[in-house]
Design a protein around this motif. Structure first.
Motif, PDB file in Angstrom:
ATOM      1  N   CYS A 102      39.997 -48.574  -8.402  1.00  0.00           N
ATOM      2  CA  CYS A 102      40.985 -48.974  -9.740  1.00  0.00           C
ATOM      3  C   CYS A 102      41.055 -50.634  -9.419  1.00  0.00           C
ATOM      4  O   CYS A 102      40.814 -50.997  -7.851  1.00  0.00           O
ATOM      5  CB  CYS A 102      42.477 -48.602  -8.730  1.00  0.00           C
ATOM      6  N   LYS A 124      42.027 -51.556 -14.125  1.00  0.00           N
ATOM      7  CA  LYS A 124      41.269 -50.632 -14.874  1.00  0.00           C
ATOM      8  C   LYS A 124      42.016 -49.985 -13.940  1.00  0.00           C
ATOM      9  O   LYS A 124      41.327 -49.756 -12.412  1.00  0.00           O
ATOM     10  CB  LYS A 124      39.505 -51.801 -14.563  1.00  0.00           C
ATOM     11  N   HIS A 126      39.148 -46.148 -12.547  1.00  0.00           N
ATOM     12  CA  HIS A 126      38.596 -44.769 -12.730  1.00  0.00           C
ATOM     13  C   HIS A 126      39.241 -43.842 -12.300  1.00  0.00           C
ATOM     14  O   HIS A 126      39.535 -43.490 -12.014  1.00  0.00           O
ATOM     15  CB  HIS A 126      37.310 -44.711 -11.604  1.00  0.00           C
ATOM     16  N   CYS A 127      38.498 -42.562 -13.225  1.00  0.00           N
ATOM     17  CA  CYS A 127      39.517 -41.362 -13.584  1.00  0.00           C
ATOM     18  C   CYS A 127      38.108 -40.035 -13.169  1.00  0.00           C
ATOM     19  O   CYS A 127      38.562 -39.212 -13.620  1.00  0.00           O
ATOM     20  CB  CYS A 127      39.620 -41.538 -14.288  1.00  0.00           C
ATOM     21  N   CYS A 133      39.632 -40.281  -7.500  1.00  0.00           N
ATOM     22  CA  CYS A 133      40.376 -41.295  -7.752  1.00  0.00           C
ATOM     23  C   CYS A 133      41.287 -41.939  -8.025  1.00  0.00           C
ATOM     24  O   CYS A 133      42.276 -43.354  -7.474  1.00  0.00           O
ATOM     25  CB  CYS A 133      39.576 -41.598  -9.571  1.00  0.00           C
ATOM     26  N   ASN A 186      36.963 -43.596 -17.837  1.00  0.00           N
ATOM     27  CA  ASN A 186      37.650 -45.179 -17.754  1.00  0.00           C
ATOM     28  C   ASN A 186      39.113 -45.230 -18.037  1.00  0.00           C
ATOM     29  O   ASN A 186      39.116 -45.228 -19.414  1.00  0.00           O
ATOM     30  CB  ASN A 186      37.409 -46.733 -17.438  1.00  0.00           C
TER      31      ASN A 186
END
Length: 337
Positions: A102, A124, A126-127, A133, A186
């Protein structure tokens, strides 16, 4: 300390020169466009989606199954995170690494090297994988991780459904994209602060997205911002409440062998603030992207694009300052006749 645009906007109403785009890069808006509205509960959803993509490269979906509460709660905390004190926002950046889980920043990853900055701040996430995450996402506002995690899970399911409609529509198996073509996700939250001279700036310049599809939500609806490039002119996009806007990205254009075109768009600024959340469904970095073999077997439909690793494409994409909508052709990914 993170230096965000929203923390340091000049009170004198002037716009710094390094935010002013030359006139040729910010041509005027010519009018408005109502992009197609697709009801995902209708029987002909697939047909309507394909027609919308071929005409616009973008469509909006209603009756999509994501509750109003999930949407409103997520959009509320997105707005609140940009209202946190600067010292709190600085805690989000664990390290100066664009691959961290992140990160919050202003304009783009290339801020230090770019000649002109976008009028926006970015958060932003990340997922993938979500359970890993999420532990690096902001802890403030309260229950941020819980609310955004629920939102991301809902959008991942929605994205799978939409890709299922699209794959069947172009003659592929429904689960064609249920693999490394869509396993990386994302979430990018763009906050566009009030702009004193919106005719001089851009929130984002002309581009098409680098991924498969993007699912977009923005608030408030009455503040203009998203614009579509169609038939040689820029048109302001009107959306309906509680709908998601879905953009076709470069990788879907490749997989469909050019049958589906990536939507070219930009973001204009306004005198009022606006926040958008874009959920990107991406191939994994190591994924080899190419036209689907099922679509290029006939002699009259040869492959239009070379096979390439998504990571290689994305490096070219992010390293390009300026318009990114022609990268597939400009950097040799398209097979010349």
């Amino acid at each position: 300390m993170v230096n965000l645009l929203s923390d340091c906007i000049a009170a004198n109403g002037e716009t710094a020169k390094n935010y002013v785009f030359p006139p040729e890069r910010r041509p005027p808006t010519s009018g408005k466009v109502d992009i197609p509205i697709i009801d995902l509960q209708e029987e002909n959803s697939t047909k309507h989606i394909l027609n919308a993509i071929q005409d616009f490269g973008v469509f909006q979906v209603i009756n999509h199954g994501v509750s109003k509460d999930i949407i409103s709660e997520a959009m509320k905390v997105f707005k609140e995170v940009f209202e946190l004190p600067p010292e709190e926002k600085s805690k989000i950046n664990m390290k100066e690494d664009i691959n961290q889980f992140c990160r919050i920043y202003s304009s783009s990853y290339n801020f230090d090297s770019e000649k002109i900055h976008y009028w926006r701040d970015v958060l932003k996430h990340h997922c993938s994988p979500l359970e890993e995450c999420i532990n690096f996402w902001p802890q403030k506002p309260e229950k941020y991780r819980e609310k955004v995690g629920t939102y991301v899970t809902a959008l991942k399911d929605l994205g799978s459904r939409i890709l299922g409609f699209i794959s069947q529509g172009i003659g592929l198996e429904k689960e064609y994209f249920a693999n490394e073509l869509s396993e990386d996700n994302n979430l990018i939250v763009n906050h566009y602060p009030p702009c004193p001279n919106p005719s001089l700036t851009l929130g984002l310049t002309k581009h098409s997205d680098p991924n498969l599809i993007t699912i977009l939500q923005a608030v408030p609806l009455h503040v203009p911002g998203l614009e579509l490039f169609k038939d040689g002119q820029w048109l302001s996009v009107s959306t309906v409440p509680d709908a998601f806007v879905v953009f076709v990205g470069n990788q879907l254009q490749v997989v469909s062998n050019g049958e589906l075109k990536a939507g070219v768009h930009r973001v204009r600024n306004a005198s009022e603030a606006r926040t958008s959340a874009a959920f990107f469904i991406n191939p994994s970095n190591e994924c080899i992207v190419e036209p689907a073999k099922e679509l290029v077997q006939a002699e009259n439909n040869p492959p239009l694009y070379k096979a390439f690793k998504y990571e290689d494409f994305f490096k070219v994409y992010t390293g390009q300052e300026g318009d990114r909508h022609t990268i597939l052709e400009d950097f040799g990914f398209k097979i010349k006749p």
